[in-house]
Design a protein around this motif. Structure first.
Motif, PDB file in Angstrom:
ATOM      1  N   GLN A 154       0.833  -1.211   0.000  1.00  0.00           N
ATOM      2  CA  GLN A 154       0.000   0.000   0.000  1.00  0.00           C
ATOM      3  C   GLN A 154       0.874   1.271   0.000  1.00  0.00           C
TER       4      GLN A 154
ATOM      5  N   SER B  54       0.022   1.337   8.150  1.00  0.00           N
ATOM      6  CA  SER B  54      -1.121   1.455   7.258  1.00  0.00           C
ATOM      7  C   SER B  54      -1.717   2.835   7.505  1.00  0.00           C
ATOM      8  N   ARG B  55      -1.670   3.675   6.525  1.00  0.00           N
ATOM      9  CA  ARG B  55      -2.054   5.076   6.729  1.00  0.00           C
ATOM     10  C   ARG B  55      -3.234   5.412   5.826  1.00  0.00           C
ATOM     11  N   LEU B  56      -4.185   6.154   6.377  1.00  0.00           N
ATOM     12  CA  LEU B  56      -5.355   6.583   5.606  1.00  0.00           C
ATOM     13  C   LEU B  56      -4.988   7.884   4.899  1.00  0.00           C
ATOM     14  N   LEU B  57      -4.974   7.854   3.580  1.00  0.00           N
ATOM     15  CA  LEU B  57      -4.490   9.012   2.810  1.00  0.00           C
ATOM     16  C   LEU B  57      -5.676   9.865   2.371  1.00  0.00           C
TER      17      LEU B  57
ATOM     18  N   ILE C 214      -3.682   8.780  -3.011  1.00  0.00           N
ATOM     19  CA  ILE C 214      -4.549   8.228  -1.998  1.00  0.00           C
ATOM     20  C   ILE C 214      -4.329   6.717  -1.927  1.00  0.00           C
ATOM     21  N   ASN C 215      -5.022   6.060  -1.033  1.00  0.00           N
ATOM     22  CA  ASN C 215      -4.843   4.607  -0.917  1.00  0.00           C
ATOM     23  C   ASN C 215      -5.269   3.918  -2.205  1.00  0.00           C
TER      24      ASN C 215
ATOM     25  N   HIS D 292      -6.677   0.921  -4.458  1.00  0.00           N
ATOM     26  CA  HIS D 292      -7.666  -0.144  -4.309  1.00  0.00           C
ATOM     27  C   HIS D 292      -6.942  -1.494  -4.217  1.00  0.00           C
TER      28      HIS D 292
ATOM     29  N   ASN E  76     -11.378   5.793  -0.780  1.00  0.00           N
ATOM     30  CA  ASN E  76     -11.588   6.573   0.451  1.00  0.00           C
ATOM     31  C   ASN E  76     -12.772   7.538   0.369  1.00  0.00           C
TER      32      ASN E  76
END
Lengths: 409, 409
Positions: free
Chosen positions: A36, B14-17, B23-24, B26, B371
């Motif tokens: 990721q 694991s980072r939420l962008l 961005i993350n 898929h 996201n």
């Protein structure tokens, strides 16, 4: 409106890629690409960028601070090097004895540089004396040369050209796309100023990222042409006096700022390809450069021994042949394309065709990266034997595989 | 020699962008990149190339035959479009109201085009009448415009500009990097001639591949500048009469030959990135364009409702705000960078900073691709609430999350 068309998941045969590249990607590199993302200015991500620089310094055998990735194929890295160095009217001497020498001329012409070529015969390397004569006459800004030209399978000795460039104060650019990670590319020992590569050959990755290394003197010249783009320029931005680089995307002065602690935004780094490039280098360095070069040399020698034992001839000057790719002369009466097609359909093995003057005359068999190994070479030779028998070409059955086995034992 | 430095496996949180991109990715796209390669002229691989063209026609809502990928980041696709159309001295009108408008001018200048800019205020869109005035005066070869400029979060209405370009016989280029797959980018309805994108925003992939679509009239103009490179030219190669395109790598005439049935070799296609781009499009089309645009609009509305309920203001003209990214004014007394750092270190969530005149003044919160969903928006708002409380900013606890929940229910 547009027609709706749907397509299924990627679902193709597992194929052994024994052409001149791309080749099969190392499984660790495939896994790295499935990791990721991070944001491009996340400290962990810029940390990976710095690690990638350190890893490629070792791969390139250089101390060059400016060692990083161009976001594009190996051809992108070549163009970045040439367009960032060459202003319109600059003289460049291109050493040309194959398709990729022609490519260097072609790109340099589009930079509006004055291009002088030192032409060599396909299948041979170029005499350094001819290069020196041209450099002495033209006194170019840059000499550009391919290390291993897969179109001919010749590996041009670079050190002698590096010495000439030092003597005449020219910068030296070397395209090492087809050799990096498989044959030695000692950038500092060569005294080369800019060297570029690609992942898709001996480094065992996919096409799409171009490692590059730049000497301090080349960086100084390039930074003299720097013009920071208006969208990110600040009062503190330093611009050079030279003629602005004709490309934004390939402006190495701006790309160096992005890879420096300044982290001046340029493109959005292609993170998955950076993961791939980083893992390629880790795999290479864990094996060790010398061990890796020896493995490629052995696999190449086995291909040569195998095809010669089948009565086939190897194209070109064997004294200067690249270790990782072999051009095999297609024997009279054999349809080269049909052989390649049967290799693919009956054995799921790809071997390569050829370009220009060699089209239809040779096959090119690569043994690179994860495929520079005994089983891949033996399987390829066994398949080639079977296909050639089917085409009516006469030779002693089993001779190719046995000869190759002899090289490995 | 170089120092030996080793680094471990990729191993990051694991980072939420939730910034303006990347961005993350898929998970299906990550998996597609881990699929083994094929040779670039394997029928299965050229089949994937053709499928990718058909998929992106649907994503771009166009019938354009010439719809394919540029091997580089979204910026590479922009440069390919401009350098292939604009010869030195050609007039171009650039619509500019943000950082990426400036980028278009910057690239066009490097093409030695004569650049006329129609300047708009940051945070607003540009009045089509101003564009028409400039086009009428200059009669340019090309009008270049950004659809969604993430630096300001404004989405410029394109159809009115397309109509002007038709009337004055100018080509229209649109940079849809930040909107493709998240907001409607109806290329044919816009009457746009070249539109480019990137994977790393609403398409939910990594940076490193730039989808492009080209109308027949633009392709005809570009092919008029074609010069096939010497290494692959044959007796049958057709060259144009126009001035040669200044870049080899970005020469769309040659790249179209590569993506056509001719399969004339140019670069080595970045196969793993093609796998990624293909899977992005499959994911998008399986969801359906309208459903996807609605999902992005809802997520964006929830971000807006949430931050406003916390007493924060949204920057710019809300009537023309992009749905997928929201600029939030940093309230007085709050240190924007410290808030972003705490979001990252305490919650593993990334929100974006800003460029140029907006640096230090706004945060940019994206809700894109995978996201643009309830949980990602709610989690981000909950974290922002906690961090702002810690910074001493006063508001009703829970108000942001509750307001966003209201938008989703």
């Amino acid at each position: 409106m547009t027609t709706t068309q749907t397509f299924g998941e990627l679902d193709h045969p597992s194929r052994l890629l024994m052409g001149p590249g791309p080749i099969n990607v190392h499984p660790r590199v495939l896994r790295a690409m499935s990791v990721q993302l991070l944001g491009q200015f996340d400290p962990e991500f810029t940390g990976y960028m710095n690690e990638t620089m350190a890893l490629y310094r070792q791969v390139f055998q250089t101390q060059n601070r400016w060692t990083f990735l161009i976001d594009g194929t190996s051809r992108a890295a070549i163009e970045a090097a040439l367009v960032s160095v060459l202003a319109p009217g600059d003289d460049v001497v291109v050493v040309n004895a194959g398709r990729f020498g022609l490519l260097l001329s072609e790109i340099a012409q589009r930079c509006d540089a004055k291009v002088t070529t030192v032409e060599g015969e396909w299948g041979k390397v170029v005499d350094p004396q001819a290069v020196e004569d041209a450099v002495k006459r033209v006194r170019p800004r840059l000499v550009a040369c391919v290390h291993g030209d897969t179109s001919t399978t010749m590996a041009q000795p670079i050190a002698a050209i590096g010495e000439i460039c030092q003597r005449y104060d020219a910068l030296l650019y070397v395209d090492a796309t087809a050799t990096i990670g498989g044959m030695s590319t000692p950038v500092d020992a060569w005294r080369a100023d800019i060297v570029t590569g690609g992942l898709q050959k001996c480094l065992g990755g996919p096409s799409g990222s171009g490692p590059i290394t730049i000497s301090d003197r080349a960086a100084e010249h390039i930074n003299g042409r720097k013009h920071v783009e208006a969208g990110i320029a600040t009062a503190g931005s330093v611009a050079g006096n030279g003629r602005r680089i004709a490309s934004n995307y390939f402006d190495l002065a701006m790309i160096m700022d992005y890879w420096s602690d300044k982290r001046l935004n340029h493109h959005t780094e292609a993170a998955s390809m950076l993961y791939a490039a980083r893992e390629c280098a880790r795999v290479v360095l864990e094996e060790g450069l010398q061990a890796r070069f020896a493995r490629h040399a052995q696999a190449g020698a086995a291909v040569v021994a195998g095809v010669e034992a089948m009565g086939l001839s190897v194209y070109g000057d064997k004294a200067h042949k690249m270790t990782n790719v072999t051009a095999v002369v297609i024997p009279p009466g054999v349809d080269g394309d049909r052989v390649r097609a049967r290799m693919r359909t009956d054995f799921e093995i790809e071997i390569g065709t050829a370009f220009g003057p060699l089209a239809g005359k040779v096959w090119r068999i690569g043994a690179m990266g994860v495929n520079a190994r005994k089983h891949a070479v033996l399987t390829t030779l066994a398949a080639l034997e079977a296909v050639l028998r089917g085409e009516g070409y006469g030779f002693t059955a089993g001779a190719g595989v046995d000869a190759a086995l002899g090289v490995f034992s």
